[in-house]
Structure formats: structure tokens, C-alpha cells
Write an enzyme that holds these catalytic residues in place. Structure first.
Site, PDB file in Angstrom:
ATOM      1  N   GLN A  71       0.861  -1.281   0.006  1.00  0.00           N
ATOM      2  CA  GLN A  71       0.157   0.099  -0.042  1.00  0.00           C
ATOM      3  C   GLN A  71       0.855   1.456  -0.142  1.00  0.00           C
ATOM      4  O   GLN A  71       2.164   1.212   0.494  1.00  0.00           O
ATOM      5  CB  GLN A  71      -0.919   0.133   1.213  1.00  0.00           C
ATOM      6  CG  GLN A  71      -1.797  -0.888   1.317  1.00  0.00           C
ATOM      7  CD  GLN A  71      -2.900  -1.022   2.405  1.00  0.00           C
ATOM      8  OE1 GLN A  71      -2.836  -1.607   3.584  1.00  0.00           O
ATOM      9  NE2 GLN A  71      -3.696  -0.089   2.266  1.00  0.00           N
ATOM     10  N   HIS A  72       0.268   2.457  -0.231  1.00  0.00           N
ATOM     11  CA  HIS A  72       0.797   3.934   0.086  1.00  0.00           C
ATOM     12  C   HIS A  72       1.921   4.417  -0.859  1.00  0.00           C
ATOM     13  O   HIS A  72       2.145   5.298  -1.050  1.00  0.00           O
ATOM     14  CB  HIS A  72       1.173   3.835   1.205  1.00  0.00           C
ATOM     15  CG  HIS A  72       0.363   3.506   2.340  1.00  0.00           C
ATOM     16  ND1 HIS A  72      -0.838   3.523   2.498  1.00  0.00           N
ATOM     17  CD2 HIS A  72       0.569   2.644   3.314  1.00  0.00           C
ATOM     18  CE1 HIS A  72      -1.425   3.049   3.608  1.00  0.00           C
ATOM     19  NE2 HIS A  72      -0.596   2.453   3.988  1.00  0.00           N
ATOM     20  N   ASP A 240      -2.436  -4.903  -0.270  1.00  0.00           N
ATOM     21  CA  ASP A 240      -2.265  -6.344   0.036  1.00  0.00           C
ATOM     22  C   ASP A 240      -2.935  -6.770   1.512  1.00  0.00           C
ATOM     23  O   ASP A 240      -3.299  -8.034   1.497  1.00  0.00           O
ATOM     24  CB  ASP A 240      -0.569  -6.668   0.324  1.00  0.00           C
ATOM     25  CG  ASP A 240      -0.032  -5.413   1.070  1.00  0.00           C
ATOM     26  OD1 ASP A 240      -0.626  -4.659   1.813  1.00  0.00           O
ATOM     27  OD2 ASP A 240       1.079  -5.781   1.348  1.00  0.00           O
TER      28      ASP A 240
HETATM   29  O1  LIG Z   1       1.842   0.124   4.550  1.00  0.00           O
HETATM   30  C1  LIG Z   1       1.373  -1.028   4.972  1.00  0.00           C
HETATM   31  C2  LIG Z   1      -0.079  -1.052   5.322  1.00  0.00           C
HETATM   32  O2  LIG Z   1      -0.677   0.307   5.805  1.00  0.00           O
HETATM   33  C3  LIG Z   1       2.292  -2.215   4.621  1.00  0.00           C
HETATM   34  O3  LIG Z   1       1.389  -3.534   5.422  1.00  0.00           O
HETATM   35  C4  LIG Z   1       2.305  -2.282   3.026  1.00  0.00           C
HETATM   36  O4  LIG Z   1       1.128  -2.811   2.570  1.00  0.00           O
HETATM   37  C5  LIG Z   1       3.525  -3.343   3.032  1.00  0.00           C
HETATM   38  O5  LIG Z   1       2.958  -4.582   3.350  1.00  0.00           O
HETATM   39  P1  LIG Z   1       4.109  -6.053   3.250  1.00  0.00           P
HETATM   40  O6  LIG Z   1       4.781  -5.806   1.907  1.00  0.00           O
HETATM   41  O7  LIG Z   1       4.957  -5.694   4.289  1.00  0.00           O
HETATM   42  O8  LIG Z   1       3.375  -7.034   2.979  1.00  0.00           O
END
Ligand SMILES: O=C(CO)[C@@H](O)[C@H](O)COP(=O)(O)O
Ligand SMILES: Nc1ncnc2c1ncn2[C@@H]1O[C@H](COP(=O)(O)OP(=O)(O)O)[C@@H](O)[C@H]1O
Length: 486
Positions: A71-72, A240
Site C-alpha cells: 500500500q501507499h 495487500d
Molecule cells: O503500509 C502498509 C499497510 O498500511 C504495509 O502493510 C504495506 O502494505 C506493505 O506490506 P508488506 O509488503 O509488508 O506485506
């Protein structure tokens, strides 16, 4: 509709699963690594996706594909659709000051925090896209001037799969839009005013698709072996964490804890949340509901770092951890190795407390690493409960869930049974299930049988969290100046 594909373009790698659309049975899968670092050229995600598709034997017999992603991350495109600069990822903390500025501009202290929570369900921290846009506007005005559109990793990959058909065709979904800081899950609308305030002007943002709205068709020319591809429909995709919750079929009373690069704690909710402390992010899920979530910057890599420090592999680290007593005789590891997001301490470093002649052993350190990482997530679980999320059990996923020590210690710290599905790619599975739902239609998603999970139970050991709570404030922020010697 014989088969569907789901992608997890996560921080460390790209994973792809191909499943039967109706039963969900796994047919084949592939993966490829992503480069290290907190700023990444999106071209690397695209080539990893191509490699993962090839490793999974191609898409020739696939009818639909959905992409879930980290995300983000800020992906900026110019008016021709070219990437302006490497994407700043969710775990890049350079935008911490920009986030603080955005909150302060909305009002002093809690007033500013409450404004953002009410407006978009989240209070800006370094991770959010809105903070990254502000950072770009202030620090790279040349690049900022070239930005015509901003989107997220999964939006960009979906758009590339469609053949990059112009900026107006960019799309996203509710779950990922809710992590930008300029889309409101409660009103299902963009807060263009907040984007404009952050960046200084408006840019094109992706259309937000509903849970089963298609993002178009795969352009057969974009993948190796493409010209032979049949018509493949594109699902809306997802963040994700939302995809993982969907992939494991989380229901009321289930809290999903993911131990990947990030540590996340989330549950599906019927109503949006607005936590003015900013600890719980009020995200949306993939089904039309909501996904209150707490995210830490330090999870699986804490175990990687502890293993490297001790010169052992991950399996041996787990054995060492389990050979030490619960609480590690008072040794506490505060796991802020990459700074931290929850609590909002972007400049903090990790720390080890309670070293004695007795606790200075590899086993104690291994145990402290596992416990410290889980205690930070248990704080997140408390915050989720404070927002009204019911917790009867934790469903543990992500690479770190493969650790036997994590599985066994987690119920001692979380205080509820911990259910661990067999090792798998639950984000990619959620994306595949979404692809199947989009393609098959219907008011409800297809019911896929998840392989039998294993449940771990243990008596809670409150002393571990009590000791951690004492230690967690005693860390050094690397931005701070040490006091002069007296
Ligand atoms: O920033 C967040 C949720 O807000 C993280 O959960 C990212 O979405 C990355 O996820 P992973 O790659 O660690 O699963
Ligand atoms: N047996 C294990 N014990 C502990 N950690 C593990 C184990 N297997 C994999 N991991 C860790 O899981 C992480 C990758 O998990 P993953 O959920 O794929 O991350 P991400 O989604 O952030 O890319 C790596 O840091 C890896 O070291």
C-alpha cells in the site's frame, strides 16, 4: 471460466498464484524478487511480475487476473504516462516531517489529528501517499512540476497490464484508495482539497472501482507469449492487507496479523473507523466493508536481523528462541530497527534492555527478538479492540508466520488462540478470489475452501507485555542530539 490468477506485488517480492475459479484449488504458482530499498523504480515491479508469470507457466489458460500490492507507495506519472521518479514506498520515512506539517496545518495537537481522522479515516504519517506528495512538492519541485497523475503500486501494474492506455484509464479500488490520505472510505469520495493542499495543485487520480468492477482487459501484447492469450479480464485489485483478509476469509471475531516486511493487525468492520490518535488506520476492505488496521515498520526483518546478528538461519533462530524461558528472563528487544510508524517514531532506533550475565546468551536474544516484534503487534491489537473490533482469534499470515517460535509465542502475547493456515500466499490468493468474483459475478464472492489451519493456544504471560511496555519508551531517536557531557 476455468482458471484465475492473483498477484501479490509486495515489498520484497512478486508472487503469483493460478487457481481454479470455482473451487479455488491451487493449480500453479511463480515468484520473483524485488530490489531492496525504500525507493524503487516501478519498472522493477513490472519485470518481476513478468518473471513470476513465466515461472507460473504463463497465463494462456487464465480468464481473469487481479493485482494486490504493497500500500501507499507514491507512483508519479508525467503527461505521457512515464514514471517521473522512483516510487517512494510505504516504509520510506523521509516524509515524516511533511506528515507532521499536514497535521499541524489542520489545527494544533489533537484538533489537527481529529480533522484528518474525520475527513479520511487516517491521520498522516510518513507512510501515507499524501505525506509523500507533500515531501515531493517541497523537496523536488522540478519532479513535482512534471507530475500529471499519481497512483499506487497495484494501480500502476493493473494499468500496465491493460497496455497503459492513457492517464484517464487509471483505476484503483476502495482498499488501496483508503491508504492515500485523500480518499474518504466513509463518503466514498476523493478529498481533492486535501490532495491539492498537500501538493499545491490537483493531478489526475485513479477512478475508484467497486468490489466487482472490472479494470478492463489484459493487453495481450504486454506479456511474453501474449499474442496467444485469450481475452483476460482485469479485476479491480487491492491493497495487500485487504487482499490477505479476503484470501483467508476473515469474518467477525477474526483479527488478521501479517508478519511480512510490515507487521499488520486488522479486522473486517461493518462501519468506518476514525481514530484521532492515528494508531488505527480506517481503511476499506475489498467487499464493500471496512478494514481498521494497525501497521508497524518492523516485523519479519527483525527476525532476519536477529538471525544475522547471531550468525544462524531462521529455523535455528526459532529453536534458540524456544529454548529460552517466556520473557527471556527480562531481556527486552524494542524492535524499531527501521524507525517506527506505530507508535509514530520515524527516527527511533531499536534497543535491547535487561542485559545481565544471565541474559547475555544467543537464546535470550532470539527470544527477545520474537517477543519484542510480537509485543509491538499486541499493542496494535489493543488499539483495534479500543476501536470496537471484536477479537476471538488471530489468523497469522505472512513470511514470519513460518517461524515455529512466532507461532508458539504469539498466543502467550496476544492472549487469544492463534490460527495459522498452511504456509501460502494469502495476499495473492485474495487477489485470485477477487478476480474470480469479478469474472463470475454474483452478490457474494465464490466460497473457496481454505486448507485446514493449525491452532496454537497457550496461557497468556502478561509479564512479557508489562516488561516491554516499560522498555519501549527508552529508545533513542537518531535525529536527536545527545546531551553534552557534564
Ligand atoms: O503500509 C502498509 C499497510 O498500511 C504495509 O502493510 C504495506 O502494505 C506493505 O506490506 P508488506 O509488503 O509488508 O506485506
Ligand atoms: N521460517 C521463517 N522464519 C522467519 N521468517 C521467515 C521465514 N520464512 C520467511 N521469513 C521471512 O518472511 C519475510 C517475507 O515475508 P513476506 O510476507 O513475503 O513479506 P512482504 O510481503 O513484505 O514482501 C522475509 O523477511 C523472510 O525472511
Amino acid at each position: 471460466m476455468p482458471l484465475v490468477a492473483g498477484v501479490d506485488s509486495s515489498t520484497q517480492s512478486c508472487k503469483l498464484v493460478i487457481r481454479d475459479a470455482e473451487s479455488g484449488v491451487l493449480v500453479r504458482q511463480g515468484r520473483a524478487p524485488h530490489p531492496d530499498g525504500t525507493e524503487v523504480d516501478p519498472a522493477a515491479w513490472w519485470s518481476a511480475l513478468g518473471e513470476a508469470v513465466s515461472a507460473a507457466g504463463g497465463l494462456a489458460d487464465v480468464g481473469a487476473i487481479s493485482v494486490a500490492g504493497q500500500q501507499h507507495g507514491m507512483v508519479c506519472l508525467d503527461e505521457t504516462g512515464a514514471v517521473v521518479r522512483p516510487a517512494l514506498l510505504w516504509n520510506d520515512t523521509r516524509s515524516a516531517g511533511a506528515a507532521a506539517d499536514l497535521v499541524a496545518e489542520a489545527g494544533e495537537g489533537e484538533t489537527g489529528q481529529r480533522f484528518w481522522a474525520d475527513a479520511v479515516g487516517v491521520v498522516p504519517v510518513a507512510s501515507l501517499t499524501v505525506s509523500k506528495l507533500r515531501w515531493l512538492a517541497r523537496h523536488e519541485p522540478g519532479n513535482a512540476a512534471r507530475v500529471a497523475a499519481v497512483c499506487l503500486p497495484h494501480d500502476w501494474l493493473t494499468w500496465r497490464l491493460a497496455g497503459a492506455p492513457g492517464l484517464a484509464a487509471l483505476s484503483t479500488d476502495r482498499s488501496d484508495a483508503s491508504g492515500t490520505g485523500y480518499w474518504s472510505p466513509a463518503s466514498a469520495t476523493y478529498r481533492r482539497d486535501l490532495l491539492e493542499q498537500a501538493f499545491g495543485r490537483m493531478v489526475t487520480v485513479p477512478r475508484v472501482l467497486g468490489p466487482v468492477e472490472s479494470a478492463g482487459r489484459l493487453d495481450p501484447a504486454v506479456l511474453a507469449g501474449g499474442p496467444e492469450l485469450p481475452e483476460v479480464s482485469l479485476g479491480p485489485g487491492a491493497g495487500d492487507n485487504a487482499a490477505a483478509a479476503f484470501g483467508v476469509g476473515a469474518g467477525p471475531g477474526d483479527v488478521v496479523v501479517s508478519i511480512g516486511t510490515s507487521g499488520t493487525v486488522c479486522g473486517v468492520a461493518e462501519q468506518p473507523t476514525a481514530d484521532p490518535t492515528g494508531i488505527v488506520a480506517g481503511f476499506a476492505d475489498v467487499t464493500g466493508r471496512y478494514l481498521p488496521l494497525v501497521c508497524t515498520l518492523n516485523a519479519a526483518r527483525v527476525l532476519d536481523a536477529a538471525a544475522a546478528l547471531l550468525g544462524v538461519g531462521l529455523a535455528e533462530l526459532a529453536d534458540l528462541a524456544l529454548s529460552a524461558p517466556p520473557g527471556a528472563d527480562g531481556l527486552v528487544l524494542v524492535p524499531y530497527l527501521a524507525g517506527e510508524r506505530t507508535p509514530n517514531r520515524p527516527d527511533a532506533n531499536g534497543a535491547v534492555h535487561g542485559l545481565t550475565l544471565r541474559t547475555a546468551t544467543p537464546a535470550h536474544l532470539a527470544r527477545a527478538a520474537v517477543e519484542g516484534m510480537l509485543c509491538a503487534l499486541a499493542d496494535g491489537l489493543d488499539a483495534l479492540v479500543a476501536q470496537g473490533v471484536a477479537v476471538q482469534r488471530v489468523i497469522l499470515v505472512g513470511g514470519g508466520a513460518r517461524s515455529t517460535a512466532v507461532r508458539r509465542v504469539a498466543p502467550q502475547i496476544f492472549g487469544v488462540p492463534v490460527v495459522v493456515p498452511p504456509p501460502g500466499e494469502y495476499v495473492a490468493d485474495g487477489a485470485a478470489r477477487q478476480a474470480a468474483w469479478t469474472a463470475l459475478g454474483g452478490a457474494q464472492p465464490p466460497i473457496w475452501t481454505v486448507a485446514a489451519p493449525r491452532t496454537y493456544e497457550a496461557d497468556p504471560v502478561p509479564a512479557i507485555r508489562a516488561r516491554y511496555a516499560q522498555a519501549r519508551e527508552h529508545v533513542i531517536d537518531h535525529g536527536s542530539t545527545p546531551a553534552p557531557p557534564r
